[in-house]
Design an enzyme around this catalytic site. Structure first.
Site, PDB file in Angstrom:
ATOM      1  N   CYS A  25     -15.998  31.800 -35.090  1.00  0.00           N
ATOM      2  CA  CYS A  25     -16.459  30.530 -34.514  1.00  0.00           C
ATOM      3  C   CYS A  25     -17.637  30.693 -33.560  1.00  0.00           C
ATOM      4  O   CYS A  25     -18.273  29.697 -33.190  1.00  0.00           O
ATOM      5  CB  CYS A  25     -15.301  29.828 -33.800  1.00  0.00           C
ATOM      6  N   SER A  26     -17.939  31.916 -33.154  1.00  0.00           N
ATOM      7  CA  SER A  26     -19.093  32.168 -32.286  1.00  0.00           C
ATOM      8  C   SER A  26     -20.338  32.541 -33.083  1.00  0.00           C
ATOM      9  O   SER A  26     -21.347  32.952 -32.502  1.00  0.00           O
ATOM     10  CB  SER A  26     -18.772  33.288 -31.290  1.00  0.00           C
TER      11      SER A  26
END
Length: 369
Positions: A155-156
């Site tokens: 998700c980063s």
């Protein structure tokens, strides 16, 4: 001159699923499972599955709907996963197709052409294949020269990708196209009450370049951090077939309570330290574009950073419509609300997720007439 994000783009698939539709499918599946396994449930051999409700989903996450690559397969209780057509090697892949669509939008918004770009990065949580790189497929479809590669920081991935774009420009690239194509419905267990509602599918793109003659968000500072944790995990990989594994065991899993407890203070501390280093009062940040995973998480992080009385509008929310789109969420939020920030005002782009990983950028809006 500074390095700026001069354009963003968005591609949204046509199929959309409401909480009510998703819950109806899950509850029908649960009823069938419990009926078929009544004796084992009665004997205590297995546990009965629990149904859900649209109200529970919204209260737990803030999510009301999501877009997906295929709706019919997800809602079919005999399938519970997208039904996608396998494409030949001579056809563009689904992930590349979406990446191209988002890229064209970003390029138009930045006023650039394929000839202006040197690097293409596809950064996301799930790649359609191991090789050849989907980024190279996107590069070729757009007619871009130079080089391209895939990367994954869950998700980063968008913020980590922005760091790679920044570094590429520092070492000679003129412009970078960053794509975040998230077809997350392919790794989600739609039979799980705890996670079936979390993710949605989408594609975003950003143009990053060094300029003082174009409007955009100038990158003032970047901070990246990782720390290993099993609390968010997906064991899908090419070795599964050698392990004679059940694919059902290799989908998205998380311990949401631990993630909430551990990640929120970590992210807030990261942002506060970054702003303090730059001598920027959190009260002077116009928008916090936070990872769109959970509304309650984002509200808590905002209050940690700005104060208990923080105006929740400071952290724009798109997950009510899109759900968690992994790396793409912060870019959707930026794309849809960038005009809320005026010339000379600051913003924070911060994503966080599996790893654990945290990527945070402080940006400053520049408007060039």
């Amino acid at each position: 001159m500074g390095i700026r994000i001069t354009g963003t783009g968005l591609f949204t698939p046509a199929d959309k699923i409401s909480n009510e539709e998703l819950v109806a499918s899950l509850n029908a599946y649960v009823e069938r499972f419990n009926s078929e396994n009544a004796e084992k449930i009665e004997s205590g051999e297995i546990e009965a599955l629990r149904g859900s409700s649209a109200e529970f989903i919204e209260k737990a996450s803030g999510i009301k709907s999501r877009y997906v690559a295929d709706k019919t397969g997800v809602l079919d209780i005999t399938r519970m996963r997208p039904k996608l057509r396998e494409r030949s090697n001579d056809e563009i892949s689904l992930q590349a197709e979406w990446g191209v669509a988002a890229a064209k939008d970003a390029m138009a918004n930045a006023g650039v052409t394929a000839e202006d770009i040197d690097v293409v990065i596809l950064s996301c949580s799930q790649l359609q294949r191991g090789y050849p790189a989907v980024a190279i497929e996107i590069q070729t479809a757009l007619g871009i020269q130079g080089y391209a590669y895939d990367m994954n920081v869950a998700c980063s991935a968008a913020t980590f990708g922005l760091k790679q774009a920044y570094d590429a420009i520092k070492t000679g690239a003129r412009r970078v196209l960053l794509c975040n194509v998230e077809i997350t419905s392919g790794h989600l267990d739609y039979t799980s009450r705890d996670s079936h509602f979390i993710f949605g599918d989408v594609a975003t793109a950003s143009i990053i370049e060094e300029t003082d003659s174009k409007s955009g968000f100038e990158i003032e500072d970047i901070y990246l951090f990782t720390q290993f944790s099993n609390n968010i995990r997906n064991n899908f990989g090419f070795l599964n077939r050698s392990e004679d594994s059940l694919m059902q065991d290799h989908l998205f899993r998380q311990d949401g309570r631990k993630v909430f407890k551990e990640v929120c203070p970590l992210v807030a501390k990261t942002i506060k330290n970054q702003l303090e280093k730059l001598s920027i009062d959190p009260q002077n940040v116009k928008r916090f574009w936070l990872h769109q995973a959970n509304l309650n998480m984002n509200e808590l992080i905002l209050r940690y950073v700005v104060g208990k009385e923080a105006d929740l509008a400071l952290a724009p929310v798109i997950l009510d419509e899109y759900a968690n789109t992994s790396s793409a969420g912060v870019i959707i939020a930026l794309h849809k609300t960038k005009d809320q920030v005026n010339d000379g005002e600051y913003g924070v782009i911060c994503s966080f997720g599996a790893g654990y990983s945290v990527g945070s950028l402080v940006v400053k809006k520049h408007v060039v007439a």
